[in-house]
Design an enzyme around this catalytic site. Sequence first.
Site, PDB file in Angstrom:
ATOM      1  N   LYS A 185      24.351  45.648  31.733  1.00  0.00           N
ATOM      2  CA  LYS A 185      25.134  46.882  31.752  1.00  0.00           C
ATOM      3  C   LYS A 185      26.501  46.628  31.133  1.00  0.00           C
ATOM      4  O   LYS A 185      27.327  45.936  31.708  1.00  0.00           O
ATOM      5  CB  LYS A 185      25.327  47.397  33.190  1.00  0.00           C
ATOM      6  CG  LYS A 185      25.821  48.835  33.180  1.00  0.00           C
ATOM      7  CD  LYS A 185      26.400  49.269  34.516  1.00  0.00           C
ATOM      8  CE  LYS A 185      27.861  48.957  34.665  1.00  0.00           C
ATOM      9  NZ  LYS A 185      28.750  49.559  33.673  1.00  0.00           N
ATOM     10  N   GLU A 261      33.595  35.626  36.077  1.00  0.00           N
ATOM     11  CA  GLU A 261      34.770  35.398  35.223  1.00  0.00           C
ATOM     12  C   GLU A 261      35.685  36.598  35.457  1.00  0.00           C
ATOM     13  O   GLU A 261      35.396  37.705  34.999  1.00  0.00           O
ATOM     14  CB  GLU A 261      34.335  35.273  33.757  1.00  0.00           C
ATOM     15  CG  GLU A 261      33.438  34.055  33.556  1.00  0.00           C
ATOM     16  CD  GLU A 261      32.912  33.856  32.143  1.00  0.00           C
ATOM     17  OE1 GLU A 261      32.437  32.766  31.854  1.00  0.00           O
ATOM     18  OE2 GLU A 261      32.969  34.809  31.342  1.00  0.00           O
ATOM     19  N   CYS A 295      41.680  38.651  28.858  1.00  0.00           N
ATOM     20  CA  CYS A 295      41.883  38.036  30.173  1.00  0.00           C
ATOM     21  C   CYS A 295      42.751  36.790  30.073  1.00  0.00           C
ATOM     22  O   CYS A 295      43.373  36.386  31.046  1.00  0.00           O
ATOM     23  CB  CYS A 295      40.537  37.685  30.793  1.00  0.00           C
ATOM     24  SG  CYS A 295      39.555  36.621  29.721  1.00  0.00           S
TER      25      CYS A 295
HETATM   26  P1  NAD Z   1      35.927  46.148  35.934  1.00  0.00           P
HETATM   27  O1  NAD Z   1      35.736  45.152  37.015  1.00  0.00           O
HETATM   28  O2  NAD Z   1      36.549  47.456  36.264  1.00  0.00           O
HETATM   29  O3  NAD Z   1      34.515  46.521  35.257  1.00  0.00           O
HETATM   30  C1  NAD Z   1      33.688  45.511  34.699  1.00  0.00           C
HETATM   31  C2  NAD Z   1      32.244  45.957  34.795  1.00  0.00           C
HETATM   32  O4  NAD Z   1      31.869  46.033  36.170  1.00  0.00           O
HETATM   33  C3  NAD Z   1      31.969  47.339  34.189  1.00  0.00           C
HETATM   34  O5  NAD Z   1      30.722  47.289  33.512  1.00  0.00           O
HETATM   35  C4  NAD Z   1      31.903  48.227  35.431  1.00  0.00           C
HETATM   36  O6  NAD Z   1      31.095  49.380  35.243  1.00  0.00           O
HETATM   37  C5  NAD Z   1      31.262  47.289  36.438  1.00  0.00           C
HETATM   38  N1  NAD Z   1      31.521  47.599  37.850  1.00  0.00           N
HETATM   39  C6  NAD Z   1      32.627  48.171  38.395  1.00  0.00           C
HETATM   40  N2  NAD Z   1      32.484  48.258  39.741  1.00  0.00           N
HETATM   41  C7  NAD Z   1      31.275  47.725  40.041  1.00  0.00           C
HETATM   42  C8  NAD Z   1      30.564  47.515  41.253  1.00  0.00           C
HETATM   43  N3  NAD Z   1      31.066  47.867  42.439  1.00  0.00           N
HETATM   44  N4  NAD Z   1      29.339  46.934  41.201  1.00  0.00           N
HETATM   45  C9  NAD Z   1      28.814  46.552  40.016  1.00  0.00           C
HETATM   46  N5  NAD Z   1      29.437  46.729  38.824  1.00  0.00           N
HETATM   47  C10 NAD Z   1      30.661  47.304  38.849  1.00  0.00           C
HETATM   48  O7  NAD Z   1      36.729  45.392  34.789  1.00  0.00           O
HETATM   49  P2  NAD Z   1      37.276  46.006  33.417  1.00  0.00           P
HETATM   50  O8  NAD Z   1      38.428  46.896  33.715  1.00  0.00           O
HETATM   51  O9  NAD Z   1      36.131  46.519  32.620  1.00  0.00           O
HETATM   52  O10 NAD Z   1      37.789  44.681  32.668  1.00  0.00           O
HETATM   53  C11 NAD Z   1      39.091  44.176  32.768  1.00  0.00           C
HETATM   54  C12 NAD Z   1      39.125  43.014  33.743  1.00  0.00           C
HETATM   55  O11 NAD Z   1      38.222  42.001  33.318  1.00  0.00           O
HETATM   56  C13 NAD Z   1      40.484  42.344  33.821  1.00  0.00           C
HETATM   57  O12 NAD Z   1      40.767  42.054  35.164  1.00  0.00           O
HETATM   58  C14 NAD Z   1      40.283  41.048  33.043  1.00  0.00           C
HETATM   59  O13 NAD Z   1      41.155  39.998  33.377  1.00  0.00           O
HETATM   60  C15 NAD Z   1      38.872  40.730  33.380  1.00  0.00           C
HETATM   61  N6  NAD Z   1      38.288  39.833  32.392  1.00  0.00           N
HETATM   62  C16 NAD Z   1      38.045  38.527  32.734  1.00  0.00           C
HETATM   63  C17 NAD Z   1      37.519  37.644  31.790  1.00  0.00           C
HETATM   64  C18 NAD Z   1      37.243  36.202  32.107  1.00  0.00           C
HETATM   65  O14 NAD Z   1      36.581  35.554  31.315  1.00  0.00           O
HETATM   66  N7  NAD Z   1      37.729  35.677  33.207  1.00  0.00           N
HETATM   67  C19 NAD Z   1      37.230  38.103  30.509  1.00  0.00           C
HETATM   68  C20 NAD Z   1      37.493  39.433  30.210  1.00  0.00           C
HETATM   69  C21 NAD Z   1      38.014  40.301  31.159  1.00  0.00           C
END
Ligand code: NAD
Length: 494
Positions: A185, A261, A295
């Site tokens: 997803k 991550e 990130c």
């Molecule tokens: P997010 O957590 O809001 O969403 C990420 C994904 O999770 C989306 O596909 C979303 O639909 C899904 N999701 C949301 N709630 C969920 C739930 N309860 N159950 C299952 N799936 C769910 O993150 P975002 O806003 O899309 O991305 C930004 C974040 O990602 C920042 O915090 C960034 O630091 C982090 N990030 C980390 C890395 C890493 O490698 N550590 C890399 C890129 C981004």
Amino acid sequence: MNASSQAALPKRLRHFVDGDFADSDQTFANISPVDGSELSRVAEADMRIVDAAVRAAKRAQRGPWGQLSAQARADWLHKIADGIQVRFDDFVAAEVADTGRPVSQARSLDVARGIANFRTFADLVRTSHSEFFETSTSDGREFINYVTRKPLGVVGVISPWNLPLLLFSWKVAPALAMGNCVVAKPSEETPTSATLLAEVMRDIGLPAGVFNLIHGHGANAAGEWLTRHADIDAITFTGESKTGSAIMKAVADGVKNVSFELGGKNAAVVFADADFDQAVEGVLRSSFTNAGQVCLCSERVYVERPIFERFVAALKEKTEALEVGSPYEPGTTTGPMISQQHRDKVLSYFKLAVAEGATVVTGGGVPAFGDANDNGAFVEPTIWTGLPDDARCVTEEIFGPVCHVAPFDAEDEVVRRVNDSAYGLAASVWTSNLQRGHRVARQIETGIVWLNAWFERDLRTPFGGTKLSGFGREGGRHSMDFYSELTNVCVRIA
Ligand code: NAD
């Protein structure tokens, strides 16, 4: 590339289940962050679609895909990479349209890394070897021990919007390479490149059910239903720390394997002995690449006091030279926030910083264009100084084009301040003193430390974070370990 390149992109984005595209009655809008226009309608998966995708993956894993040799799987991964390469410009157009990032970045980073992810894990699985031990006991018996790898089964992949294809394929590729089937997803904010990837899977004839794509939201929607599905064997997730926490709770009853991550509040440390120009350029990149929506970006910058004023002035000058705007305008270096909602969050921190007592060195507002881009989600690249270490703007992840620069006086002091964070993802250290560089790097509590560099990634190395930034490592053999089960076979030979 110009705005008309979007015309080639699909206007209706559907799921890909058991080798076919599937629609839903319910849809949501995919909105351009550049001008607020609707790019496409996206099918929103209900529980029935999620279930069909997981079942298809399970059948394929127990059937054709599970029977393939590592060599054959590697060949498929190369075919996927070839398929992306053939449609390189379509993938670039998808990433640019969904995120508003500059075309040059989408070409050199996003799509290039998408291809590299498939090729790297194809080659790793093809050339991997097993552990082997000869064992003898005190009473004269002898054994050999070797280790075989088996797939986990069905892996759920959930990815974020900030590097859509790069982060999606970073998990899909090793999962497939190790013999798993996937239900993936992408973020609801960036659904297009994953849909193009499904078209590639269909066009190369990947066996039905090996790769399944579902579109939809997270909480109480497709994402959560995937994590709660009884037939999912593992979840690999990239996104916010609080989402990771929710997923951990969702998988707890089934004791599912997870790899996380998560977020960061990364530091850059500049010692007075650093190559000054290289350090300024490095911090400019580490703070403002992808409008700060990586990130690994540094939102906390610590500069040794003798060069502090000069450094802030030089960083200000270079930051003000960034060109914020539409990716379809030549010369743009910095695109928008991913959405109005995310822009509101970043702007709330701009306001909070002032309330917390920050000096705004540059930025802090919204650029005005006088055209359709005023409907986009742009903010100004921003630098603050003068905040205490415990200010919310210095401790919480903002995920925008912003950094706070603070002076420091001593090596042990700066190491302590860098580590005094709830996060532990990445850090960069700028110094020309070799011994100090190594010494400091070893003390920093993050998954990666760059010395006189930032964002360079060798895909064979372990990648991940500590504390709120996640757990587990992916990359190279660490991905192979996560995406497989090991069995020790012990054979008595004498
Ligand atoms: P997010 O957590 O809001 O969403 C990420 C994904 O999770 C989306 O596909 C979303 O639909 C899904 N999701 C949301 N709630 C969920 C739930 N309860 N159950 C299952 N799936 C769910 O993150 P975002 O806003 O899309 O991305 C930004 C974040 O990602 C920042 O915090 C960034 O630091 C982090 N990030 C980390 C890395 C890493 O490698 N550590 C890399 C890129 C981004």
